[in-house]
Scaffold this active site. Sequence first.
Site, PDB file in Angstrom:
ATOM      1  N   HIS A 108       4.039   4.979   5.476  1.00 12.96           N
ATOM      2  CA  HIS A 108       4.576   4.125   6.540  1.00 12.96           C
ATOM      3  C   HIS A 108       5.142   4.575   7.747  1.00 12.96           C
ATOM      4  O   HIS A 108       5.398   4.573   8.934  1.00 12.96           O
ATOM      5  CB  HIS A 108       6.619   3.713   6.471  1.00 12.96           C
ATOM      6  CG  HIS A 108       6.852   2.401   7.177  1.00 12.96           C
ATOM      7  ND1 HIS A 108       6.769   1.709   7.999  1.00 12.96           N
ATOM      8  CD2 HIS A 108       7.858   1.423   6.560  1.00 12.96           C
ATOM      9  CE1 HIS A 108       7.494   0.916   8.912  1.00 12.96           C
ATOM     10  NE2 HIS A 108       8.107   0.305   7.898  1.00 12.96           N
ATOM     11  N   ASP A 117       3.050   0.077   9.621  1.00 10.38           N
ATOM     12  CA  ASP A 117       3.609  -0.362   9.531  1.00 10.38           C
ATOM     13  C   ASP A 117       3.795  -1.594   8.183  1.00 10.38           C
ATOM     14  O   ASP A 117       2.908  -2.394   7.708  1.00 10.38           O
ATOM     15  CB  ASP A 117       4.183  -1.016  11.315  1.00 10.38           C
ATOM     16  CG  ASP A 117       4.496  -0.071  12.017  1.00 10.38           C
ATOM     17  OD1 ASP A 117       5.000   1.591  11.618  1.00 10.38           O
ATOM     18  OD2 ASP A 117       4.421   0.139  13.662  1.00 10.38           O
TER      19      ASP A 117
END
Length: 371
Positions: free
Chosen positions: A342, A346
């Site tokens: 992450h 995203d």
Amino acid sequence: MSIPITIPRLGWNMEQGTFVEWLKADGDAVKPGDLLYRLEGEKSVEEIESFDAGVLSIPANGPKPGDSVAVGAVIGFILASRERERPESINTPVADAPGSPAAAISPRARRLAKQNNVDIGDIAGSGSTGRIRERDVAAAVPATPAGSRCHPEKRSAIAARMVASRQATAPVTLTSIVDAANLVNLREQFETAAGPVPSYTDFLVKLAAHALREHPRLASRWTDAGIKPAERIDIGIAVDTDAGLLVPVIRDVPALGLKQIAARSRELIDLARAGKLPARDMEGGCFTITNLGAFGIDAFTPIINLPECAILGVGRIERRPVMDGDRMVGREQATLSLTFDHRIVDGAPAARFLQSLAKMIANPGVPLCET
């Protein structure tokens, strides 16, 4: 002038290796590119070449086969000529100093003995002056239960990589059930053709490369200088071996046809399982695929192969009941598990990549014809 010969780092977290043998003799002429010695690293044995020309000088206290050697340790020298002064010894011992005279033992052997509760006092060392080597301890270890094939030293290196991945990344896993009926049909067509039959992993390597070109962020790597885009789509495939999990890398996948991928993956897998896969063939990947479908696994959480952004876990292909309008039919389906970092990407872009890949698996002929 003497040029020191040092121990290189073969793996990203390698701190020491095992010296296997010299490939040149003391006093031999050496030129750039000549192979000097063999070194065992975390997952493979490498032949180390010389970058300089001269005469090989092996000191009296240089490493012996089976000795542990620290990364950066000096193990010999390249001399300008035979007439120049020859170093008689190296200043730093190649391996850790032995313990008591009655039980001299290499560091690797000591760790192996500790891990397996082996009493070193009962072992006769095969090294010089009776030093206990790793092979001596291994011979004294009770038989390993089935399913625990990996050598403890190799398992420790693999475990360190896994822990580092969990600590250094922000992993998130997305799962998606995909329609694999057309993929199954396409593979069956290859079974009647000449040449190697691509595995389902081979198909996924090719399709993933196509999806990565559409979503290049998933092929990025995390570096000290920040996020680095991939210069080429090199995809790793996880392989189960007696040495543990290895990840050989197929280079420039978009440039290869499906049969070329099948031939290359088979070659790399055979080398990995024979313990002959060079470290260079496990480096530089931008994405990894691990397939546990053969074990009847549906979904799982794969661990990112640092410093890559993402890894794709593939479950078994199973015929399941699905709704087709108002009626129920049987369709081959599989579950994909995408773990991504992450920090680099995203959730929405990762989901779009997985969505694109799912569409390609459902209709594999379209992307395969485009590449």
